[in-house]
Design an enzyme around this catalytic site. Structure first.
Site, PDB file in Angstrom:
ATOM      1  N   HIS A 199       0.918   5.812  -1.264  1.00 14.89           N
ATOM      2  CA  HIS A 199       0.005   7.004  -1.406  1.00 14.89           C
ATOM      3  C   HIS A 199       0.699   7.506  -2.746  1.00 14.89           C
ATOM      4  O   HIS A 199       1.151   8.756  -2.857  1.00 14.89           O
ATOM      5  CB  HIS A 199      -0.022   8.052  -0.414  1.00 14.89           C
ATOM      6  CG  HIS A 199      -1.061   7.674   0.664  1.00 14.89           C
ATOM      7  ND1 HIS A 199      -1.845   8.567   1.310  1.00 14.89           N
ATOM      8  CD2 HIS A 199      -1.203   6.451   1.321  1.00 14.89           C
ATOM      9  CE1 HIS A 199      -2.376   7.898   2.308  1.00 14.89           C
ATOM     10  NE2 HIS A 199      -2.277   6.529   2.184  1.00 14.89           N
ATOM     11  N   ASP A 228       0.911  -5.117 -20.734  1.00 13.63           N
ATOM     12  CA  ASP A 228       1.768  -6.060 -20.265  1.00 13.63           C
ATOM     13  C   ASP A 228       1.760  -6.771 -18.753  1.00 13.63           C
ATOM     14  O   ASP A 228       2.201  -7.847 -18.533  1.00 13.63           O
ATOM     15  CB  ASP A 228       3.369  -5.624 -20.337  1.00 13.63           C
ATOM     16  CG  ASP A 228       3.695  -5.571 -21.592  1.00 13.63           C
ATOM     17  OD1 ASP A 228       3.194  -6.477 -22.827  1.00 13.63           O
ATOM     18  OD2 ASP A 228       4.457  -4.540 -22.202  1.00 13.63           O
ATOM     19  N   HIS A 231      -8.441   7.580  -1.542  1.00 15.20           N
ATOM     20  CA  HIS A 231      -7.438   7.196  -0.696  1.00 15.20           C
ATOM     21  C   HIS A 231      -6.049   7.014  -1.507  1.00 15.20           C
ATOM     22  O   HIS A 231      -5.118   7.883  -1.698  1.00 15.20           O
ATOM     23  CB  HIS A 231      -7.799   5.949   0.058  1.00 15.20           C
ATOM     24  CG  HIS A 231      -6.872   5.193   1.031  1.00 15.20           C
ATOM     25  ND1 HIS A 231      -7.288   4.416   2.048  1.00 15.20           N
ATOM     26  CD2 HIS A 231      -5.534   5.621   1.260  1.00 15.20           C
ATOM     27  CE1 HIS A 231      -6.164   4.126   2.776  1.00 15.20           C
ATOM     28  NE2 HIS A 231      -5.214   4.891   2.562  1.00 15.20           N
ATOM     29  N   HIS A 277       0.997  -1.256   0.102  1.00 15.76           N
ATOM     30  CA  HIS A 277      -0.043   0.111  -0.033  1.00 15.76           C
ATOM     31  C   HIS A 277       0.888   1.179  -0.102  1.00 15.76           C
ATOM     32  O   HIS A 277       1.904   1.273   0.774  1.00 15.76           O
ATOM     33  CB  HIS A 277      -0.879   0.044   1.310  1.00 15.76           C
ATOM     34  CG  HIS A 277      -1.640   1.261   1.419  1.00 15.76           C
ATOM     35  ND1 HIS A 277      -2.262   1.703   0.465  1.00 15.76           N
ATOM     36  CD2 HIS A 277      -1.526   2.253   2.386  1.00 15.76           C
ATOM     37  CE1 HIS A 277      -2.896   2.937   0.728  1.00 15.76           C
ATOM     38  NE2 HIS A 277      -2.791   3.083   2.121  1.00 15.76           N
ATOM     39  N   TYR A 335       7.973 -13.917 -23.601  1.00 12.08           N
ATOM     40  CA  TYR A 335       8.773 -12.796 -23.434  1.00 12.08           C
ATOM     41  C   TYR A 335       9.530 -13.261 -22.410  1.00 12.08           C
ATOM     42  O   TYR A 335       9.439 -14.184 -21.412  1.00 12.08           O
ATOM     43  CB  TYR A 335       7.889 -11.666 -22.729  1.00 12.08           C
ATOM     44  CG  TYR A 335       8.798 -10.575 -22.492  1.00 12.08           C
ATOM     45  CD1 TYR A 335       8.879  -9.351 -23.102  1.00 12.08           C
ATOM     46  CD2 TYR A 335       8.940 -10.266 -20.937  1.00 12.08           C
ATOM     47  CE1 TYR A 335       9.490  -8.147 -22.739  1.00 12.08           C
ATOM     48  CE2 TYR A 335       9.767  -9.250 -20.566  1.00 12.08           C
ATOM     49  CZ  TYR A 335      10.369  -8.126 -21.676  1.00 12.08           C
ATOM     50  OH  TYR A 335      10.745  -7.135 -21.086  1.00 12.08           O
TER      51      TYR A 335
END
Lengths: 229, 229, 229, 229
Positions: free
Chosen positions: B96, B119, B168, B94, B226
């Site tokens: 910001h 991708d 958020h 998480h 790839y």
């Protein structure tokens, strides 16, 4: 005198270029010793890479220089008015940090669009009104402080620890010099994200009040549970 | 206990400031040991430059702290709900981060405008609905997890390894802590380019589905060709 | 000859990449020795990381190379016209710095939206008119200088120490090479903030004249009280 | 074999993160030895910080791997088609550099708004058409090359040394690997400034053709007088 406070104010000033908040000498930090009624502030127009802790200027709350070989920052009267009006304030920062200054130049307060904002600033970060010609032409820097106080007046000064001065730039404050710098960094980050938020959604409204309350109170006050408190 | 996992979670947390995804302490990474049913997460509100591997907190999936001198991240209940709902997830991030947070604050999912997005993320990166006042005022962090799950529900959780929480910021996940950080970096880069894409062409539509399929499947699944697989 | 001036011009040129004002070789700084009537300028197209003080080229005001192993900057005739027109100018900078160049490409002068601008530039930073096909096809670089002079003409050249050349980029000047670089940095910062100001408030007007006067005169002229003067 | 060319291609690949053109492994550079009819290219999906000159893969122009322990870049067929079509090309770069990719995602070519552009690219930098579903689902990377060639066709390939692939990102080329990287850096800078130019003046038109001619021909062709030629 006040060697420890000078050191802290010096370090807080040096943090401004480190956090990309200032170009050249475009910023200043001060902090106050409430017991002695004296505050320490950066000298005016001295390059950051030549600055020493001993260059910090000691002022009293009547605007008298108590110690220091340099002139204090030209913004000293603004700092002084804020210290006089708000006993809670321990440190003050002024910068021309580019994102916050762009909002100030646009004459707009920064709405609370999310939790990053709400974690630190409880509600909109206001933009003070323009000074009148009379206020500009007599005691400009003092009047800058008075207009900040006029704008903050009805609020708890520590719940919105910063403001934008119209056509000018931001002031932030905090419990001490380092905390005021912390709030200056947060303000710049919020100013950047709020700009982009509006571009992505021109019809955007502020975040719901209940979410603002939750985040602000999660970090502040008696119910706080963020961090190691 | 779990010294190796603590080291990896520590390194993943330290990667967040390195990739410019966090300011101050605004982020956290966790990873889980599925055999033991325990996950390791960053402590709450500790500066990155003071963080040590041994500061990582060990939690069980019932929310009990099993080991650690600090409080775990305040977002721990969100991580826990995701680990409980999705056995495929090995690590969670998480932040910001500013571009992704700007989309979250704008309340918008990020459309797939090109191959960089395709991708890694198969289709739009969704923005979860706002929590209700009731959800905010009781078990906010747990409910944040539940709203993420509600949004992801109908999809393969690993084909869109990230989401935006309204007002958020982003959560991303992956096979382990490092992979979740990798996806957080990709999300931030996509959020930046998608913003600019819309400015350059306000009428832009998502990339053709056939191109999205081609790029996603070139890197994922049994037909991938790839890299060195 | 002019070793001291070469050293200063060298250092000023090296400051351009340091301040992120140039990519590759896209910039040049010169400075003049008014007593000798000679100016020193960067050679054309030499990489900054290979540049030496001794590579600086010495020119007279008739465009003759007096000393130097390299060709002077292709913009030398522009510098020369400015030195000839304005005895106050001691140093000149040309860059393609991205924010200022964006305004130049947009064909727009930069309005004064705040005190950061007013501290250094007294009023709008103008954008010169486009050159005519005739001016472009004969003595292009000289004519670039003449169009700058045409635009500046009615003003005190040092009160607005910079200009934008249409579809091209900025020139700034100052009392010496270092001061001209200083003004180039300020111009770039102003160009960035003014762009964002307009995005945040498309109806924005320039800052009140009384505020512009206050800030410009706080730092310049006989009543200045900023800094240690 | 081709140790010198491998070293140059290695260095050119390492320049991509240095110039902030790539995140993770999102880019590749190749260069060709025209006498031998072999080209050297970066391996697929290998981290830049683990890359060695000896990891570079040697290919022939029929798509056969001649030497190398790794798979070549998945974009190898695109490079190969360009080498086959244009004998002038000595090196090729593909990135997802954020500004150029934003234009590619917007499906727009970059108009020539100023001299920075005209110094390197003679006229608009085109955006190729989208591939058809058939082109995407069979020999996608080869068809990417063919669509680039279709777009370039009527021009001198070296006068506009780069292109945008729709919903994807840029390819640039040059006389060798280093020159192709140079053009990739220029393209990214132009893409950034052109974006901002349009924001500042939505009605902006391309720079006058006479100015574009002047700047391009000042640096290229028999009349060039920029630099030390």
């Amino acid at each position: 005198m006040l060697e420890e406070l000078k050191q802290k104010v010096y370090e807080a000033n040096m943090a401004l270029p480190k956090y990309n908040l200032v170009t050249f000498t475009w910023g200043n930090v001060s902090a106050i010793d409430r017991e002695k009624g004296l505050f320490v502030i950066k000298p005016s127009g001295v390059d950051y890479d030549k600055l020493l802790p001993s260059d910090m200027v000691v002022m009293d709350l009547n605007g008298n220089k108590i110690e220091g070989g340099y002139n204090p920052s030209s913004d000293t009267p603004t700092h002084m008015e804020l210290y006089k009006a708000y006993p809670e304030i321990g440190g003050i920062v002024h910068t021309h940090s580019p994102w916050a200054t762009s909002w100030a130049q646009a004459g707009r307060g920064i709405p609370c669009y999310g939790t990053t904002h709400a974690d630190y600033f409880y509600g909109e970060i206001p933009c003070a009104r323009s000074l009148t010609p009379e206020e500009i032409n007599s005691a400009y820097e003092k009047n800058t402080g008075l207009v900040i106080i006029e704008t903050v007046s009805a609020k708890n000064v520590m719940s919105v620890p910063g403001i934008l001065c119209n056509n000018h730039g931001p002031f932030t404050w905090g419990t001490d010099a380092a905390n005021a710098v912390h709030n200056a960094v947060v303000l710049e980050e919020i100013a950047k994200m709020s700009y982009r938020t509006e571009t992505l959604n021109p019809a955007i409204k502020p975040a719901p009040q209940v979410l603002q309350d939750k985040h602000y109170l999660r970090k502040h006050g008696t119910g706080a549970y963020y961090g190691q408190k």
